[in-house]
Design a protein around this motif. Sequence first.
Motif, short mmCIF file in Angstrom:
data_model
loop_
_atom_site.label_atom_id
_atom_site.label_comp_id
_atom_site.label_asym_id
_atom_site.label_seq_id
_atom_site.Cartn_x
_atom_site.Cartn_y
_atom_site.Cartn_z
N VAL A 1 6.97 -0.92 -14.72
CA VAL A 1 7.56 -1.82 -13.46
C VAL A 1 6.72 -2.85 -13.31
O VAL A 1 5.42 -2.96 -13.69
CB VAL A 1 7.93 -1.10 -12.15
N GLU A 2 6.92 -3.98 -12.80
CA GLU A 2 6.32 -5.07 -12.38
C GLU A 2 5.34 -5.07 -11.19
O GLU A 2 4.37 -5.77 -11.33
CB GLU A 2 7.37 -6.22 -12.37
N THR A 3 5.83 -4.23 -10.22
CA THR A 3 4.88 -4.22 -9.08
C THR A 3 4.59 -2.83 -8.59
O THR A 3 5.02 -1.93 -8.82
CB THR A 3 5.57 -4.77 -7.74
N LYS A 4 3.21 -3.00 -7.68
CA LYS A 4 2.77 -1.54 -7.44
C LYS A 4 3.61 -0.92 -6.56
O LYS A 4 3.96 0.39 -6.54
CB LYS A 4 1.54 -2.10 -6.72
N ARG A 5 4.23 -1.99 -5.63
CA ARG A 5 5.27 -1.04 -4.72
C ARG A 5 6.47 -0.48 -5.36
O ARG A 5 6.98 0.64 -5.08
CB ARG A 5 5.90 -2.18 -3.60
N ASP B 1 -3.20 0.14 -6.63
CA ASP B 1 -3.63 0.42 -5.43
C ASP B 1 -3.77 2.15 -5.24
O ASP B 1 -4.18 2.31 -4.01
CB ASP B 1 -2.49 -0.05 -4.65
N ARG B 2 -3.58 2.78 -6.15
CA ARG B 2 -4.20 3.97 -6.16
C ARG B 2 -5.53 4.42 -6.28
O ARG B 2 -6.28 3.71 -6.69
CB ARG B 2 -3.44 4.94 -7.03
N THR B 3 -6.09 5.45 -5.61
CA THR B 3 -7.32 5.67 -5.77
C THR B 3 -7.74 5.72 -7.22
O THR B 3 -6.89 6.52 -7.87
CB THR B 3 -7.99 6.63 -4.87
N GLN B 4 -9.01 5.95 -7.50
CA GLN B 4 -9.20 6.17 -8.80
C GLN B 4 -9.05 7.69 -9.28
O GLN B 4 -8.67 7.80 -10.19
CB GLN B 4 -10.86 5.67 -9.06
N GLU C 1 -6.72 9.28 -7.94
CA GLU C 1 -5.14 9.70 -8.00
C GLU C 1 -4.70 8.92 -9.45
O GLU C 1 -3.99 9.62 -10.20
CB GLU C 1 -4.42 8.78 -6.92
N ARG C 2 -5.49 7.93 -9.86
CA ARG C 2 -5.00 7.37 -11.27
C ARG C 2 -5.40 8.32 -12.22
O ARG C 2 -4.38 8.54 -13.16
CB ARG C 2 -6.01 5.80 -11.17
N GLU C 3 -6.66 8.67 -12.14
CA GLU C 3 -7.15 9.56 -13.43
C GLU C 3 -6.17 10.83 -13.26
O GLU C 3 -5.76 11.58 -14.18
CB GLU C 3 -8.59 10.13 -13.05
N ARG C 4 -5.93 11.48 -12.07
CA ARG C 4 -5.11 12.45 -11.97
C ARG C 4 -3.69 12.37 -12.75
O ARG C 4 -3.14 13.12 -13.30
CB ARG C 4 -4.87 13.08 -10.57
#
Length: 630
Positions: free
Chosen positions: A411-415, A437-440, A442-445
């Motif tokens: 998708v194009e946006t974080k929202r 915008d997710r924490t690192q 969260e991203r890694e998970r």
Amino acid sequence: MADQLNMNNLSLSESQHAPRQNGNGGFVRSAYIPPHARGSTRGPAPGPAAMDGAPPMNACNWLTKIFRPGFGAGRGGGGGWGGAPTFTPRGGNGFDRNAYGNPGQGGGQQARGSGDGQWKDGKHIPGPSNPRVERELFGVPNDPNVQHSGINFEKYDDIPVEASGQGVPDPVTTFSNPPLDDHLISNIELSGYKVPTPVQKYSIPIVMGGRDLMACAQTGSGKTGGFLFPILAQAFVNGPSATPVQTGMARQRKAYPTSLVLAPTRELVSQIYEEARKFAYRSWVRPCVVYGGADIGHQLRQIERGCDLLVATPGRLVDLIERGRISLQNIKYLVLDEADRMLDMGFEPQIRRILLARDFLKEYIFLSVGRVGSTSENITQKIEYVEDVDKRSVLLDILHTHGAGLTLIFVETKRMADSLSDFLINQGFPATSIHGDRTQRERERALEMFRSARCPILVATAVAARGLDIPNVKHVVNYDLPTDIDDYVHRIGRTGRAGNTGVATAFFNRGNRGVVRDLLELLKEANQEVPAFLETVAREGSGFGGGRGGRGGGRGRGATATRDVRSFGGGSRPAYAGSQWGGSSGGAGFGGAAAGGYGGGMGGGYGGGMGGGSYGNPSGPSGPGANSWW
DNA sequence: AAAAAAC
């Protein structure tokens, strides 16, 4: 406030070392032009075509710069570099691993995870094998769940590679010594690689021969190995370089890596680091990784234990340099991964601060590898006409139909990433999301859940579009089409890897008319079905002459992202006359294409640039600030 | 316009 200071700092150095992009001294944000290609002393300011239509950095997604000849084969095509900071060798042979980088730790033998060998008396002494680390790095032998960064060797032999530049060395055909190093070869074997990929066949002798390299190759083409193999081979053979003498410091806390790899996202950096750990296993080379969003204290401790090969995102690297914990003074190899994207995404000040302080990429060899993703018959591309309001329900249909396998939704946006993944979860689908915008954590998970298929649906923004190597992605859905066709190519390249087949579905509506022409061209080139509505929308036009055509005639698809900006007449050396090159050989393919692609820009803007090297300040950094970086 | 990236 810190941001503010930092920015000022950077712009100060900008004006000091600012590349003279044009007579007006203006820097064109979107079109990075490497110094050698700039007509720095040319009279009139280049016309719009030259400024806007010259995307050399778009034309390359990784590059290797070799500093300081003498580290490797000693030939150094790049020639010397001026303004070398003075340093004092700490006595060549008596230079052992423990004296390097971590003198404060005596003979400390902590587990190093990867490189735990030594450099002693001028010899490389690999450490003992460690079954635990081996399992961690290379997986369980014959584990069907481990797909080794997927290369389908037979298929890859068909991928066209074109090398241009003066004196391109012959490609290698195997991983062998010479030019590679035995220890490296054994690590390559452990990693499951049997034969070099096309890009590696070329990059290995080029980098081993001390030449600068600018290359365009997608992830999945083996480009990480393409730069890691020769860099590590050189390091294994030649050992560490002397650390500059620190004055007035009781304790050495500053790291002096010899190789630096920069990449635009944290996940990518982390992935490259994991590869580096494999190839550096048991060696004296200790890879380190630094990126934002993660505990800096931990990273500092890692660096202090020794840091020979550093993989970093630009922001954190700048931070650590400014804290005086990392110096780039000893860098011999610099790799910019996804270079085009890095320069697009606003890393430009940092990158220029790091790179352009010296004459950069001189006499380089340009390597271009055919598209692995877009033109691959491994990927079936489908375009569906879906209005925005219908996207959710069409997506549900797709997910119900396609069922098994990993599905990556862009998708194009974080929202949108958040709301769509929430929606999917509410609909009972095992989805998660990844965006900036997710924490690192969260991203890694999220990435790990996806990789492991515990969460086989991942909604992602551009953060996951490039470089990430996730095996077994069965389906890429462009829920929102990107505005840039190159992004589309990168996204769909997340599937159909390793000779597996994949499907890429894109939702198209009139809001995407900006990419319609490029998309059409791409589909045709890849022998994909072209739905009638695309032609219709294309004919409706968008008022500005077609996609990116604003740039003086447009960049022809296929050759666009893969062209040397220098118009070498005879320097081009086609290794394979694939259809991608229009069957043209050497001169015609380059000269002609360049003229077509860049319009008048080539001649007027930076035509004479290649011979010049006459950029900015050839003697390198002069101010103390600049010196401290190197 | 939005994306990524330092604290």
